[in-house]
Design a protein around this motif. Structure first.
Motif, PDB file in Angstrom:
ATOM      1  N   GLY A  45       0.822  -1.207   0.000  1.00 64.62           N
ATOM      2  CA  GLY A  45       0.000   0.000   0.000  1.00 64.62           C
ATOM      3  C   GLY A  45       0.855   1.256   0.000  1.00 64.62           C
ATOM      4  N   GLY A  46       0.236   2.394   0.231  1.00 63.52           N
ATOM      5  CA  GLY A  46       0.982   3.632   0.395  1.00 63.52           C
ATOM      6  C   GLY A  46       1.248   4.421  -0.867  1.00 63.52           C
ATOM      7  N   GLY A  47       0.683   4.040  -1.999  1.00 64.66           N
ATOM      8  CA  GLY A  47       0.845   4.840  -3.205  1.00 64.66           C
ATOM      9  C   GLY A  47       1.853   4.280  -4.179  1.00 64.66           C
ATOM     10  N   LEU A  48       2.142   5.084  -5.190  1.00 63.98           N
ATOM     11  CA  LEU A  48       2.992   4.650  -6.301  1.00 63.98           C
ATOM     12  C   LEU A  48       4.425   4.317  -5.871  1.00 63.98           C
ATOM     13  N   PHE A  49       5.052   5.225  -5.128  1.00 63.40           N
ATOM     14  CA  PHE A  49       6.461   5.015  -4.786  1.00 63.40           C
ATOM     15  C   PHE A  49       6.645   3.801  -3.885  1.00 63.40           C
ATOM     16  N   ARG A  50       5.853   3.708  -2.844  1.00 66.04           N
ATOM     17  CA  ARG A  50       5.973   2.574  -1.913  1.00 66.04           C
ATOM     18  C   ARG A  50       5.656   1.255  -2.625  1.00 66.04           C
ATOM     19  N   GLY A  51       4.629   1.266  -3.476  1.00 65.93           N
ATOM     20  CA  GLY A  51       4.285   0.055  -4.217  1.00 65.93           C
ATOM     21  C   GLY A  51       5.375  -0.356  -5.184  1.00 65.93           C
ATOM     22  N   SER A  52       5.944   0.622  -5.894  1.00 66.11           N
ATOM     23  CA  SER A  52       7.004   0.289  -6.849  1.00 66.11           C
ATOM     24  C   SER A  52       8.257  -0.207  -6.132  1.00 66.11           C
ATOM     25  N   TRP A  53       8.555   0.357  -4.974  1.00 68.63           N
ATOM     26  CA  TRP A  53       9.722  -0.088  -4.210  1.00 68.63           C
ATOM     27  C   TRP A  53       9.563  -1.545  -3.778  1.00 68.63           C
TER      28      TRP A  53
END
Length: 123
Positions: A45-53
Motif C-alpha cells: 500500500g501507500g501509493g505509487l512510490f511505496r508500491g514500486s519499491w
C-alpha cells in the motif's frame, strides 16, 4: 519501512507464476513479474512510490534466487566431471550468476511497474 510480508508474498507469486509461465517463454515471466510486483505493491500500500519499491524488491529477490540456483547447478555439474572441470564449472557458474543477477535487476523494473499499479490501487 519495508513490509517484508508484502515482498515475500510478491516473490512467491513471481516464483509460482514464473514456473507456470515456462509454458510461454518470455511472456510468461514478464506477466509473472508484473503480477508479482502488483501483489507486493498492493499489500504494501501507500501509493505509487511505496508500491514500486516493494515490487522492485520482490522482483530482485526472485532474480537473485534464480541466479544462485543456476550457479549451484553449473558448479555441481562441473564437479561431477572431475576437479579441473569443477574449477571451470565454478568459474563459468559465477560468470553466469553475475549475468543473471544483472539481467534480473534490469527485469525487476517490470515488477516495480506492477508494484506501482498495485500501490496505487491499494492507496
Amino acid at each position: 519501512m519495508i513490509d517484508w510480508r508484502a515482498v515475500t508474498v510478491g516473490f512467491l507469486t513471481i516464483m509460482g507464476l514464473g514456473a507456470v509461465g515456462l509454458i510461454i517463454p518470455g511472456l510468461g515471466q514478464l506477466l509473472a513479474a508484473v503480477i508479482g510486483g502488483a501483489v507486493a505493491g498492493y499489500l504494501a500500500g501507500g501509493g505509487l512510490f511505496r508500491g514500486s519499491w516493494h515490487g522492485l524488491l520482490a522482483g530482485s529477490l526472485g532474480g537473485f534466487f534464480i541466479a544462485v540456483l543456476v550457479w549451484i547447478v553449473i558448479s555441481i555439474v562441473g564437479l561431477s566431471l572431475g576437479p579441473v572441470a569443477g574449477a571451470i564449472g565454478a568459474a563459468l557458474g559465477f560468470g553466469t550468476f553475475a549475468i543473471i543477477v544483472l539481467v534480473s535487476l534490469i527485469a525487476a523494473i517490470e515488477s516495480a511497474l506492477g508494484g506501482a499499479v498495485g500501490g496505487a490501487l491499494a492507496g
